[in-house]
Enzyme design. Structure first.
Site, PDB file in Angstrom:
ATOM      1  N   GLY A 176     -20.678   2.955   1.524  1.00 19.61           N
ATOM      2  CA  GLY A 176     -20.555   4.408   1.595  1.00 19.61           C
ATOM      3  C   GLY A 176     -19.123   4.841   1.405  1.00 19.61           C
ATOM      4  CG  ASP A 221     -14.547  -3.135   5.452  1.00 22.57           C
ATOM      5  OD1 ASP A 221     -13.725  -3.815   4.804  1.00 22.57           O
ATOM      6  OD2 ASP A 221     -15.008  -2.049   5.043  1.00 22.57           O
ATOM      7  CE  LYS A 263     -17.787  -1.377   6.567  1.00 27.31           C
ATOM      8  NZ  LYS A 263     -18.102  -1.112   5.140  1.00 27.31           N
ATOM      9  CG  ASP A 317     -15.609  -1.961  -0.334  1.00 25.80           C
ATOM     10  OD1 ASP A 317     -15.708  -1.350  -1.406  1.00 25.80           O
ATOM     11  OD2 ASP A 317     -15.493  -1.348   0.761  1.00 25.80           O
ATOM     12  CB  SER A 329     -19.181   1.725   8.455  1.00 26.10           C
ATOM     13  OG  SER A 329     -17.803   1.428   8.426  1.00 26.10           O
ATOM     14  CE  LYS A 383     -17.795   1.492  -0.240  1.00 26.11           C
ATOM     15  NZ  LYS A 383     -16.512   1.889   0.356  1.00 26.11           N
TER      16      LYS A 383
HETATM   17  O1  OSB Z   1     -14.446   0.137   3.190  1.00 27.74           O
HETATM   18  O2  OSB Z   1     -16.509   0.606   3.123  1.00 27.74           O
HETATM   19  C1  OSB Z   1     -15.340   0.956   3.265  1.00 27.74           C
HETATM   20  C2  OSB Z   1     -15.183   4.557   4.462  1.00 27.74           C
HETATM   21  C3  OSB Z   1     -14.190   5.030   3.647  1.00 27.74           C
HETATM   22  C4  OSB Z   1     -13.596   4.217   2.729  1.00 27.74           C
HETATM   23  C5  OSB Z   1     -13.966   2.877   2.650  1.00 27.74           C
HETATM   24  C6  OSB Z   1     -14.956   2.379   3.460  1.00 27.74           C
HETATM   25  C7  OSB Z   1     -15.561   3.221   4.398  1.00 27.74           C
HETATM   26  C8  OSB Z   1     -16.575   2.792   5.349  1.00 27.74           C
HETATM   27  C9  OSB Z   1     -17.575   3.795   5.834  1.00 27.74           C
HETATM   28  O3  OSB Z   1     -16.613   1.678   5.796  1.00 27.74           O
HETATM   29  C10 OSB Z   1     -18.743   3.901   4.939  1.00 27.74           C
HETATM   30  C11 OSB Z   1     -19.607   5.097   5.251  1.00 27.74           C
HETATM   31  O4  OSB Z   1     -20.110   5.197   6.380  1.00 27.74           O
HETATM   32  O5  OSB Z   1     -19.781   5.944   4.359  1.00 27.74           O
HETATM   33 MG    MG Z   2     -15.251  -1.734   2.803  1.00 27.11          MG
END
Ligand code: OSB
Ligand code: MG
Length: 361
Positions: A279, A177, A150, A227, A124, A251
């Site tokens: 994550g 996202d 992503k 999410d 991401s 998650k």
């Molecule tokens: O929306 O998935 C999410 C990070 C912090 C809060 C929300 C999100 C995210 C990420 C990164 O997209 C996920 C990661 O690499 O841990």
């Molecule tokens: Mg997300």
């Protein structure tokens, strides 16, 4: 812990992470570990590091130590009397799962019914200062072999951005996202994303609006992935019944622990909903738990469980999580499979709270 690079989303910017590592120790001196995954601000969900601490110390630990536990499923059951606070619950419950797996001398992923030891991972990428910078970061990440990319999007940073990324990387598995940055009235913009062959669009609309996501999904070709909307098993049922999404980012921390993931995974299997493991920019302990749940059969898409080195100069587990050809191999050891690096933990620790069983009697 400081990140190597700040992570920017439509809801804010994260430069470091404060969290608690939960160590549960049983009567034989065996330890299990969990990690609180909330951020210091309540912008992703309502929980924060401080609410995690409060709820764990004041309500969850007393429930755990009240009487002996013979199976971690009992922990989720006891926690039902505390409303929400899923990340607080997950930190403690997952620690008990790790402890139990170690007692059983079994890898956690196997104990919970996981079938894959090799996990496909994507990466991401946060919002960048310019499109050129983003292209450079994507190039760097692809060199590690990540299976999909992503991108974070928000109004004004969407169609033209994705168009340029697609022009330069026509064949990669790509998704976006929005972290709830759009409204249904942005339909025209969101429909334009259909032309870029995206694997999915994650959480385009408000975190609590299943009806509008269902309405949007009917008008989009690109699958919607939820999410922030998914906190419980019943949220999954609602989303499936209304057609609010085709894919769910699970998650473990957001849904309150490993037991909740197992139940959601079973339902998703029966209803043909694809899952993947998201994550929280978590450190090694949380990451190891994420990998264990990503091993479950219905987690068919690459997750966000990138390598430790994607986030940190130094992680708190040994070995760190390594990615090779876009895959992580879960170690063949009992529990989460990774040792907590006590020196690293000590290095980062600013506060330690010890609760003995007797002190809560
Ligand atoms: O929306 O998935 C999410 C990070 C912090 C809060 C929300 C999100 C995210 C990420 C990164 O997209 C996920 C990661 O690499 O841990
Ligand atoms: Mg997300």
């Amino acid at each position: 812990m400081e990140y190597k690079y700040p992570f920017v989303t439509s809801f804010g910017r994260v430069e470091h992470k404060d969290f608690y590592i939960i160590e549960v120790i049983d009567e034989d001196g065996i330890s299990g570990f969990g990690e609180t995954e909330a951020f210091t601000t309540p912008w992703y969900t309502e929980e924060t590091t401080e609410t995690n601490r409060h709820v764990i110390e004041r309500f969850l630990v007393p429930l755990v130590v009240a009487s002996p536990i013979s199976h971690p499923e009992e922990v989720a059951e006891r926690f039902q009397k505390v409303r929400r606070n899923n990340m607080a619950k997950a930190a403690v419950e997952s620690a008990v799962w790790d402890l139990f797996a170690k007692k059983m001398n079994q890898p956690l992923y196997q104990l919970i019914g996981g079938t894959k030891q090799v996990i496909d991972v994507g990466v991401s990428i946060g919002l960048q200062t310019s499109t050129n910078q983003l292209l450079k970061v994507i190039d760097d990440k692809l060199a590690f072999g990540y299976k999909r990319v992503k991108l974070k999007v928000k109004p004004g940073n969407d169609v033209e951005l994705v168009r340029e990324v697609r022009r330069v990387f026509p064949a990669i598995d790509l998704m976006v996202d929005a972290n709830s940055a759009y409204k249904l009235s942005d339909l025209k913009i969101l429909k334009q994303l259909d032309q870029f062959n995206l694997q999915m669009i994650e959480q385009p609309l408000a975190n609590d609006d299943f009806v509008e996501h269902a309405s949007l999904q009917k008008q989009l070709q690109t699958p919607i992935c939820l999410d922030e909307s998914i906190h419980t098993y019943s949220d999954v049922k609602t989303a499936v019944a209304l057609g609010s999404c085709q894919i769910i980012n699970v998650k473990m921390s957001r849904v309150g622990g490993i037991q909740a993931v197992k139940e959601i995974e079973k339902y998703a299997t029966e209803h043909n909903v694809s899952l993947w493991c998201g994550g929280m920019l978590e450190a090694g302990v949380g990451r190891a738990h994420s990998l264990a749940v990503a091993s479950l059969g219905q987690f068919t898409l690459p997750g966000d469980t990138a390598a430790s080195e994607n986030y940190w100069h130094r992680d708190i587990i040994a070995p760190a999580v390594h990615v090779k050809n876009g895959q992580v191999q879960i170690p063949n050891k009992s529990g989460i499979g990774y040792e907590v690096d006590r020196d690293a933990l000590k290095h980062f620790t600013v506060e330690k709270i010890v609760i003995n069983k007797n002190s809560t009697d």
